[in-house]
Design a protein around this motif. Structure first.
Motif, PDB file in Angstrom:
ATOM      1  N   PRO A 180       0.833  -1.218   0.000  1.00 52.07           N
ATOM      2  CA  PRO A 180       0.000   0.000   0.000  1.00 52.07           C
ATOM      3  C   PRO A 180       0.865   1.264   0.000  1.00 52.07           C
ATOM      4  N   PHE A 181       1.221   1.740  -1.181  1.00 54.41           N
ATOM      5  CA  PHE A 181       2.004   2.976  -1.298  1.00 54.41           C
ATOM      6  C   PHE A 181       1.450   3.774  -2.466  1.00 54.41           C
ATOM      7  N   LYS A 182       0.887   4.959  -2.175  1.00 54.63           N
ATOM      8  CA  LYS A 182       0.260   5.799  -3.193  1.00 54.63           C
ATOM      9  C   LYS A 182       1.138   7.017  -3.419  1.00 54.63           C
ATOM     10  N   LEU A 183       1.905   6.961  -4.487  1.00 53.85           N
ATOM     11  CA  LEU A 183       2.821   8.048  -4.787  1.00 53.85           C
ATOM     12  C   LEU A 183       2.091   9.296  -5.249  1.00 53.85           C
ATOM     13  N   ALA A 184       1.006   9.139  -5.998  1.00 52.15           N
ATOM     14  CA  ALA A 184       0.320  10.293  -6.575  1.00 52.15           C
ATOM     15  C   ALA A 184      -0.312  11.192  -5.524  1.00 52.15           C
ATOM     16  N   SER A 185      -0.617  10.663  -4.342  1.00 48.96           N
ATOM     17  CA  SER A 185      -1.280  11.458  -3.309  1.00 48.96           C
ATOM     18  C   SER A 185      -0.314  12.120  -2.338  1.00 48.96           C
ATOM     19  N   MET A 186       0.968  11.973  -2.534  1.00 46.86           N
ATOM     20  CA  MET A 186       1.947  12.527  -1.597  1.00 46.86           C
ATOM     21  C   MET A 186       2.241  13.982  -1.951  1.00 46.86           C
ATOM     22  N   SER A 187       2.385  14.807  -0.926  1.00 45.76           N
ATOM     23  CA  SER A 187       2.713  16.221  -1.112  1.00 45.76           C
ATOM     24  C   SER A 187       4.152  16.534  -0.718  1.00 45.76           C
ATOM     25  N   THR A 188       4.814  15.596  -0.071  1.00 45.03           N
ATOM     26  CA  THR A 188       6.202  15.784   0.347  1.00 45.03           C
ATOM     27  C   THR A 188       6.984  14.532   0.025  1.00 45.03           C
ATOM     28  N   LEU A 189       8.122  14.699  -0.605  1.00 49.92           N
ATOM     29  CA  LEU A 189       8.996  13.593  -0.937  1.00 49.92           C
ATOM     30  C   LEU A 189      10.370  13.842  -0.332  1.00 49.92           C
ATOM     31  N   ARG A 190      11.080  12.772  -0.096  1.00 50.69           N
ATOM     32  CA  ARG A 190      12.429  12.882   0.438  1.00 50.69           C
ATOM     33  C   ARG A 190      13.392  12.137  -0.473  1.00 50.69           C
ATOM     34  N   LEU A 191      14.468  12.821  -0.829  1.00 50.59           N
ATOM     35  CA  LEU A 191      15.503  12.231  -1.660  1.00 50.59           C
ATOM     36  C   LEU A 191      16.650  11.799  -0.758  1.00 50.59           C
ATOM     37  N   SER A 192      17.018  10.526  -0.842  1.00 51.84           N
ATOM     38  CA  SER A 192      18.077   9.969   0.000  1.00 51.84           C
ATOM     39  C   SER A 192      19.325   9.768  -0.841  1.00 51.84           C
ATOM     40  N   LEU A 193      20.427  10.415  -0.455  1.00 44.89           N
ATOM     41  CA  LEU A 193      21.676  10.301  -1.193  1.00 44.89           C
ATOM     42  C   LEU A 193      22.340   8.962  -0.907  1.00 44.89           C
ATOM     43  N   ARG A 194      22.807   8.306  -1.953  1.00 41.56           N
ATOM     44  CA  ARG A 194      23.497   7.031  -1.778  1.00 41.56           C
ATOM     45  C   ARG A 194      24.886   7.215  -1.176  1.00 41.56           C
ATOM     46  N   ASN A 195      25.531   8.345  -1.463  1.00 37.73           N
ATOM     47  CA  ASN A 195      26.799   8.714  -0.835  1.00 37.73           C
ATOM     48  C   ASN A 195      26.579  10.036  -0.113  1.00 37.73           C
ATOM     49  N   PRO A 196      26.283  10.003   1.183  1.00 35.77           N
ATOM     50  CA  PRO A 196      25.934  11.236   1.905  1.00 35.77           C
ATOM     51  C   PRO A 196      27.032  12.283   1.814  1.00 35.77           C
ATOM     52  N   ASP A 197      26.613  13.531   1.523  1.00 34.61           N
ATOM     53  CA  ASP A 197      27.551  14.640   1.454  1.00 34.61           C
ATOM     54  C   ASP A 197      26.744  15.934   1.508  1.00 34.61           C
ATOM     55  N   LEU A 198      27.167  16.869   2.361  1.00 41.08           N
ATOM     56  CA  LEU A 198      26.434  18.118   2.524  1.00 41.08           C
ATOM     57  C   LEU A 198      26.457  18.957   1.250  1.00 41.08           C
ATOM     58  N   THR A 199      27.612  19.067   0.627  1.00 43.43           N
ATOM     59  CA  THR A 199      27.721  19.881  -0.586  1.00 43.43           C
ATOM     60  C   THR A 199      26.861  19.322  -1.707  1.00 43.43           C
ATOM     61  N   THR A 200      26.873  17.999  -1.866  1.00 46.23           N
ATOM     62  CA  THR A 200      26.052  17.384  -2.908  1.00 46.23           C
ATOM     63  C   THR A 200      24.564  17.588  -2.637  1.00 46.23           C
ATOM     64  N   ALA A 201      24.150  17.463  -1.381  1.00 47.02           N
ATOM     65  CA  ALA A 201      22.740  17.683  -1.031  1.00 47.02           C
ATOM     66  C   ALA A 201      22.327  19.121  -1.343  1.00 47.02           C
ATOM     67  N   ARG A 202      23.195  20.073  -1.065  1.00 46.83           N
ATOM     68  CA  ARG A 202      22.880  21.478  -1.357  1.00 46.83           C
ATOM     69  C   ARG A 202      22.788  21.719  -2.862  1.00 46.83           C
ATOM     70  N   ARG A 203      23.666  21.113  -3.635  1.00 49.49           N
ATOM     71  CA  ARG A 203      23.618  21.274  -5.082  1.00 49.49           C
ATOM     72  C   ARG A 203      22.346  20.668  -5.664  1.00 49.49           C
ATOM     73  N   ILE A 204      21.909  19.539  -5.117  1.00 49.66           N
ATOM     74  CA  ILE A 204      20.668  18.916  -5.590  1.00 49.66           C
ATOM     75  C   ILE A 204      19.482  19.837  -5.323  1.00 49.66           C
ATOM     76  N   ALA A 205      19.423  20.399  -4.105  1.00 55.49           N
ATOM     77  CA  ALA A 205      18.319  21.297  -3.771  1.00 55.49           C
ATOM     78  C   ALA A 205      18.313  22.529  -4.667  1.00 55.49           C
ATOM     79  N   GLN A 206      19.478  23.110  -4.931  1.00 55.46           N
ATOM     80  CA  GLN A 206      19.542  24.281  -5.801  1.00 55.46           C
ATOM     81  C   GLN A 206      19.116  23.951  -7.224  1.00 55.46           C
ATOM     82  N   SER A 207      19.505  22.783  -7.710  1.00 54.19           N
ATOM     83  CA  SER A 207      19.132  22.401  -9.067  1.00 54.19           C
ATOM     84  C   SER A 207      17.627  22.197  -9.189  1.00 54.19           C
ATOM     85  N   ILE A 208      17.007  21.599  -8.178  1.00 60.88           N
ATOM     86  CA  ILE A 208      15.552  21.396  -8.212  1.00 60.88           C
ATOM     87  C   ILE A 208      14.824  22.730  -8.126  1.00 60.88           C
TER      88      ILE A 208
END
Length: 369
Positions: A180-208
């Motif tokens: 039971p997982f309804k993707l279309a009804s979600m209003s918030t999503l979380r992206l999980s980095l496979r290689n955690p890094d603060l700089t990479t997370a910030r670049r992803i947010a800026q690009s989005i």
């Protein structure tokens, strides 16, 4: 070829040589969207139809109990009967349930022997429920087992290739329950980095945010970026995720050196830097040779034949090894070239890198596997 074409080709070649290479990656290849993932399934079953290569019921009592329970469910009464067969093997069945799998879809399953069976070749898996971590059955597996090895044994010799006690059944599992997982009804999503890094997370947010035109993405920590859909968003969330996955960013890599001492493998990141340091490396070789000799008494003498030990010890060292200077803040290419100029092998290079790190001249983290 015209002069203009020759000039353009030469200029393009210079660009390829001079311009630094930047390794950008799609967001799709470096993150996972929370909730869109596989789920592990496991089950216990029986493989039948083996040619005398199954479990011995005396050494595998669980196989005997499972066989008796199965026959009783089939209406066969074997109370007081001694079972003596080696055509049955108890196995563990594992599979991965892909996200958004619907009822009736098929998945691959892996079969692994649990008892003392010699081979699963020619066997057929009986109906086996596959359960998730919550104890509920999500798929049913059954079918002929295909193995990647074989085993042959004679009176005086045996040949085994691969692992004949494990195999797979392609499309051998049928999904019986959906997650039971309804993707279309979600209003918030979380992206999980496979290689955690603060700089990479910030670049992803800026690009989005640049794509959508609103500050909807926020880096939470080195491994997570939260995406909140704008209030006036009326499109398909699947289309939005697809567009986000295709965005290209340059992941930031930490300065790290990975060392596997057992195999002598060294992996360095491009951000590894070293301060000015002088290195000397020499090889000391000590060889011990035993050449025992036999000493015999003179003729007609009252003596005994004895073995006299003769040991020769040689010590050699490379005297032509001199100090080599590595300039400060050199890039990875110059660091590797400088170490190779010393004529050292991978194992000596491991010791040199650890010594440079101990001196404080290496601005990188060393991780020993």
């Amino acid at each position: 070829m015209s002069f203009r074409s020759l000039v353009l080709m030469t200029f393009a070649t210079l660009l390829l040589v001079v311009m630094p290479a930047h390794s950008s990656s799609r967001i799709k290849d470096i993150v996972d969207f929370e909730g869109i993932r596989d789920n592990q399934l496991i089950g216990y079953g029986l493989v039948v139809g083996l040619d005398g290569t199954g479990d011995s019921l005396t050494n595998a009592p669980f196989t005997k109990q499972s066989l008796q329970a199965m026959l009783e469910r089939m209406g066969v009464n074997i109370s007081g009967v001694t079972l003596n067969t080696k055509n049955v093997a108890a196995v563990m069945v594992t599979a991965s349930l892909p996200p958004f799998s619907v009822q009736g879809s098929r998945i691959d399953v892996t079969i692994s022997a649990l008892g003392d069976a010699d081979s699963l070749q020619g066997g057929t898996l009986l109906v086996t429920p596959l359960m998730g971590a919550d104890g509920e059955a999500y798929a049913i597996a059954q079918g002929p087992v295909a193995i990647g090895g074989f085993s042959a044994q004679g009176d005086a010799a045996a040949v085994t290739k691969g692992v004949p006690t494990s195999g797979r059944i392609a499309n051998g599992g049928i999904v019986e329950r959906e997650l039971p997982f309804k993707l279309a009804s979600m209003s918030t999503l979380r992206l999980s980095l496979r290689n955690p890094d603060l700089t990479t997370a910030r670049r992803i947010a800026q690009s989005i945010n640049d794509l959508i035109g609103q500050p909807v993405a926020e880096p939470l920590n080195p491994s997570g970026v939260r995406l909140t859909l704008p209030r006036d968003f009326n499109g398909n969330i699947v289309d939005l995720i697809t567009d986000i996955e295709q965005l290209n960013i340059e992941p930031d890599l930490p300065a790290k050196i990975i060392i596997d001492e057992s195999t002598g493998i060294i992996v360095m990141g491009q951000e590894v830097r070293v301060s000015t340091v002088a290195i000397a490396q020499g090889n000391l070789t000590v060889s011990v040779t035993e050449a025992p000799q036999v000493a015999q008494p003179n003729p007609l003498a009252n003596g005994q034949t004895v073995v006299v030990p003769r040991t020769q010890v040689d010590v050699t060292t490379d005297t032509d090894k001199k100090l080599a200077l590595l300039e400060g803040s050199v890039p990875l290419r110059d660091l590797v070239s400088g170490l190779n100029a010393l004529g050292v092998g991978p194992r000596d290079m491991i010791s040199i890198l650890q010594a440079i790190k101990a001196s404080g001249a290496l601005q990188a983290e060393i991780e020993v596997m």
